[in-house]
Design an enzyme around this catalytic site. Structure first.
Site, PDB file in Angstrom:
ATOM      1  CE1 TYR A  96     -18.454  12.926  22.913  1.00 36.12           C
ATOM      2  CE2 TYR A  96     -18.589  14.734  24.487  1.00 36.12           C
ATOM      3  CZ  TYR A  96     -18.059  14.188  23.337  1.00 36.12           C
ATOM      4  OH  TYR A  96     -17.135  14.893  22.608  1.00 36.12           O
ATOM      5  CD1 TRP A 313     -13.391  15.003  22.598  1.00 36.15           C
ATOM      6  CD2 TRP A 313     -12.764  14.779  24.733  1.00 36.15           C
ATOM      7  NE1 TRP A 313     -14.504  15.219  23.378  1.00 36.15           N
ATOM      8  CE2 TRP A 313     -14.143  15.082  24.691  1.00 36.15           C
ATOM      9  CE3 TRP A 313     -12.151  14.591  25.965  1.00 36.15           C
ATOM     10  CZ2 TRP A 313     -14.913  15.212  25.847  1.00 36.15           C
ATOM     11  CZ3 TRP A 313     -12.915  14.710  27.107  1.00 36.15           C
ATOM     12  CH2 TRP A 313     -14.282  15.013  27.046  1.00 36.15           C
TER      13      TRP A 313
END
Length: 377
Positions: A96, A313
């Site tokens: 991530y 995001w």
């Protein structure tokens, strides 16, 4: 160099009575007795901890951690429910964009109830439901001591599972439908990964606004069942990736206009096909890449259709708006209004106990999964 043991780290960390640091928040938590009658009697908590990256079901361990004192600017919260999201799995795998210092407690989303507040806390009170403002807190635990400023309240008249799954996917869907194109009733949005948590939220929020959605899913054994479920949520059209490439798409656009907005959670050829169907001047917004393939943009789409290719995001949005409490509050209030009205529901969830974490993580990794694994405490 010999590293200190976890036990010695815990002893040093929990001697502090001041605000809990970012690393402390990630690593440690707290737990309450089932009757919640005496906070002072509680000495430890149960948490899903990982010390290295790898296969999620193998690197996570169920452990007991000590409970720190509640600092003046902190609150003690009991976790009520916390889901397993793809981003959580990516963190465990070490892939991530942001990774906490190890050891860390898994989970970035969930709802908790405030059980005790520090002397200087003015924004929260005992009994409030709260969710994290940002990723990295570590929600897969029975309780935690956290800074009050890292939490935001939710109303207690919405379902627990809706509250637990509100902070990531519905917020992502809301922002993408709001921030990139001025959509109005009668407009069209096309998306892949339509059965994902984000996809389901997009369908419902768009339907509430009178916006058409073309929803692309992979072919699968339960295709008809899934299609019916998405249609019941408000999907205008549900099609497969194969249909997206066929000439009969022209017939579909006789019933709704070409989309202004395309939402991509897959990447690769699927994203390219979404671009192909955008109207001139439309936007492709990428928020995920499940196919692990790059987004390829045809030159013709840029020259002759002037499409815009963007990314989103939700973690970055929250950080960019860290000091704009009104923006976050307004979004959450709008989503809660839809929940109360029955227009936005949580995805189908499988509720699991913390001790059953291995099975839950394995199930979350399976393909064609249409249910979300949620830890309930």
């Amino acid at each position: 160099m010999k590293l200190p043991s976890v036990a010695s780290l815990l002893i040093r960390v929990y001697r502090t009575t001041g605000p809990v640091s970012h690393i402390q928040r990630i690593r440690h938590g707290a737990v309450l007795n089932k009757n919640y009658s005496s906070v002072s009697a509680v000495k430890n908590c149960t948490a899903l901890l990982y010390r290295n990256h790898g296969e999620p079901s193998q690197v996570v361990q169920l452990e007991s951690l000590d409970l720190p004192q509640v600092g003046a600017e902190c609150v003690l919260v009991k976790m009520l429910a916390a889901p397993i999201n793809p981003s959580d799995l990516n963190m465990l795998q070490g892939t991530y964009a942001i990774l906490p210092e190890l050891p860390a407690v898994g989970g970035n989303e969930g709802v908790a109830q405030v059980m005790e507040v520090g002397d200087k806390v003015k924004t929260l009170k005992v009994g409030d439901w709260v969710i994290p403002k940002d990723a990295g807190i570590g929600t897969w635990r029975t309780a935690a001591v956290l800074k009050a400023d890292d939490l935001v309240t939710l109303p207690k008249d919405i379902p627990v599972l809706s509250a637990a799954t509100l902070g990531v996917n519905p917020c992502t869907a809301y922002r993408m439908l709001t921030d990139f194109e001025e959509l109005k009733a009668g407009d069209t949005v096309i998306q892949n990964a339509a059965n994902s948590g984000v996809g389901q939220a997009v369908i419902q929020i768009a339907a509430a606004k009178g916006i058409h959605t073309i929803n692309v899913i992979r072919d699968r054994p339960d295709l008809r069942q899934l299609s019916d479920r998405l249609t019941a949520m408000g999907a205008t059209h549900v099609i497969t990736e194969e249909t997206l490439r066929r000439p009969e798409m022209k017939e579909l656009f006789k019933s709704c206009p070409r989309p202004k907005l395309a939402l991509n959670g897959v990447g690769g050829k699927s994203a390219t096909e979404l671009l192909r169907h955008l109207q001139s001047g439309g936007s492709l917004v990428t928020y995920g890449g499940m196919a692990k393939q790059p987004v390829t943009v045809p030159v013709s789409a840029l020259i002759f259709k002037d499409v815009r290719v963007r990314g989103f995001w939700v973690t970055q949005w929250k950080r960019d708006n860290r000091h704009d409490d009104e923006a976050l509050r307004h979004m959450l209030d709008e989503l809660c209004i839809l929940i109360r009205a029955g227009k936005l529901s949580a995805p189908i969830c499988t509720q699991v106990q913390l001790q059953d974490f291995r099975k839950a993580l394995e199930n979350a990794m399976k393909p064609y999964v249409s249910t979300k694994q949620v830890f309930v405490m």
